[in-house]
Scaffold this active site. Sequence first.
Site, PDB file in Angstrom:
ATOM      1  N   HIS A   8       0.851  -1.176   0.000  1.00  0.00           N
ATOM      2  CA  HIS A   8       0.000   0.000   0.000  1.00  0.00           C
ATOM      3  C   HIS A   8       0.895   1.238   0.000  1.00  0.00           C
ATOM      4  O   HIS A   8       2.081   1.175   0.358  1.00  0.00           O
ATOM      5  CB  HIS A   8      -0.912   0.000   1.222  1.00  0.00           C
ATOM      6  CG  HIS A   8      -2.012  -1.006   1.117  1.00  0.00           C
ATOM      7  ND1 HIS A   8      -2.514  -1.676   2.210  1.00  0.00           N
ATOM      8  CD2 HIS A   8      -2.702  -1.465   0.045  1.00  0.00           C
ATOM      9  CE1 HIS A   8      -3.473  -2.496   1.806  1.00  0.00           C
ATOM     10  NE2 HIS A   8      -3.597  -2.381   0.502  1.00  0.00           N
ATOM     11  N   GLY A  55      -2.280  -2.020  -8.045  1.00  0.00           N
ATOM     12  CA  GLY A  55      -3.269  -2.795  -7.283  1.00  0.00           C
ATOM     13  C   GLY A  55      -4.714  -2.415  -7.570  1.00  0.00           C
ATOM     14  O   GLY A  55      -5.523  -3.267  -7.945  1.00  0.00           O
ATOM     15  N   ASP A  60      -3.471  -6.714  -8.144  1.00  0.00           N
ATOM     16  CA  ASP A  60      -3.703  -7.726  -7.103  1.00  0.00           C
ATOM     17  C   ASP A  60      -4.352  -8.963  -7.720  1.00  0.00           C
ATOM     18  O   ASP A  60      -3.997 -10.096  -7.395  1.00  0.00           O
ATOM     19  CB  ASP A  60      -4.634  -7.197  -6.001  1.00  0.00           C
ATOM     20  CG  ASP A  60      -4.085  -5.994  -5.260  1.00  0.00           C
ATOM     21  OD1 ASP A  60      -2.863  -5.743  -5.331  1.00  0.00           O
ATOM     22  OD2 ASP A  60      -4.886  -5.313  -4.600  1.00  0.00           O
ATOM     23  N   ASP A  80      -1.241  -1.563   4.780  1.00  0.00           N
ATOM     24  CA  ASP A  80      -1.399  -0.427   5.688  1.00  0.00           C
ATOM     25  C   ASP A  80      -2.682  -0.658   6.476  1.00  0.00           C
ATOM     26  O   ASP A  80      -3.777  -0.429   5.953  1.00  0.00           O
ATOM     27  CB  ASP A  80      -1.475   0.873   4.890  1.00  0.00           C
ATOM     28  CG  ASP A  80      -1.701   2.086   5.775  1.00  0.00           C
ATOM     29  OD1 ASP A  80      -1.743   1.937   7.015  1.00  0.00           O
ATOM     30  OD2 ASP A  80      -1.848   3.185   5.220  1.00  0.00           O
ATOM     31  N   HIS A  87     -10.067  -0.645  -2.714  1.00  0.00           N
ATOM     32  CA  HIS A  87     -10.139  -1.965  -3.351  1.00  0.00           C
ATOM     33  C   HIS A  87      -9.982  -3.099  -2.321  1.00  0.00           C
ATOM     34  O   HIS A  87      -9.439  -4.152  -2.608  1.00  0.00           O
ATOM     35  CB  HIS A  87      -9.104  -2.079  -4.480  1.00  0.00           C
ATOM     36  CG  HIS A  87      -7.680  -1.945  -4.033  1.00  0.00           C
ATOM     37  ND1 HIS A  87      -7.160  -0.799  -3.496  1.00  0.00           N
ATOM     38  CD2 HIS A  87      -6.665  -2.834  -4.059  1.00  0.00           C
ATOM     39  CE1 HIS A  87      -5.891  -0.992  -3.195  1.00  0.00           C
ATOM     40  NE2 HIS A  87      -5.566  -2.225  -3.523  1.00  0.00           N
ATOM     41  N   ASP A  90     -10.676  -6.763  -3.226  1.00  0.00           N
ATOM     42  CA  ASP A  90      -9.612  -7.411  -3.993  1.00  0.00           C
ATOM     43  C   ASP A  90      -8.492  -7.886  -3.071  1.00  0.00           C
ATOM     44  O   ASP A  90      -7.920  -8.962  -3.262  1.00  0.00           O
ATOM     45  CB  ASP A  90      -9.030  -6.461  -5.038  1.00  0.00           C
ATOM     46  CG  ASP A  90     -10.039  -6.049  -6.085  1.00  0.00           C
ATOM     47  OD1 ASP A  90     -11.009  -6.802  -6.304  1.00  0.00           O
ATOM     48  OD2 ASP A  90      -9.871  -4.965  -6.671  1.00  0.00           O
ATOM     49  N   ARG A  96      -7.300 -14.512   0.786  1.00  0.00           N
ATOM     50  CA  ARG A  96      -8.050 -15.768   0.795  1.00  0.00           C
ATOM     51  C   ARG A  96      -7.402 -16.795  -0.131  1.00  0.00           C
ATOM     52  O   ARG A  96      -7.254 -17.970   0.218  1.00  0.00           O
ATOM     53  CB  ARG A  96      -9.504 -15.521   0.380  1.00  0.00           C
ATOM     54  CG  ARG A  96     -10.361 -16.752   0.374  1.00  0.00           C
ATOM     55  CD  ARG A  96     -11.796 -16.415  -0.104  1.00  0.00           C
ATOM     56  NE  ARG A  96     -12.438 -17.611  -0.562  1.00  0.00           N
ATOM     57  CZ  ARG A  96     -12.280 -18.175  -1.757  1.00  0.00           C
ATOM     58  NH1 ARG A  96     -11.488 -17.637  -2.649  1.00  0.00           N
ATOM     59  NH2 ARG A  96     -12.910 -19.282  -2.078  1.00  0.00           N
TER      60      ARG A  96
END
Length: 138
Positions: A8, A55, A60, A80, A87, A90, A96
Amino acid sequence: MNIAFIAHDKKKEDLVSFAMAYEHVLKQHTLFSTGTTGERIMDATDLDIHRFASGPLGGDQQIGAMIAENRMDLVIFFKDPLTAQPHEPDINALIRLCDVYTIPLATNMATAEILLSGLQRGEFKWREIIKSGNERKS
């Protein structure tokens, strides 16, 4: 091994510093990154990094696709935790996928250092076994 970098905005400098400190380890691997993060690391090091989109523009998800195809071995994602990200879904999907496909994921410098220390010691041989097992199933 294939290693992905994501950071980030407020964590990009930390990731650049980390990559500089571990350049000797990272140069032995194939590196990927979201756009700006990769550019910043390459500007500060001699590392060659395949850069995806930024990203928020899908980078991502491009890394996530590599995870789902069992083509990513390690993800270093300096998040962060104090700033809301537009987002966020995402980001959660990427985390996950790392859990689903058993991909080591570092979300801070302390964990990233432990993972790279293990990588230096050859403790990621299990990834090669998983990859070769999946190739035989295909």
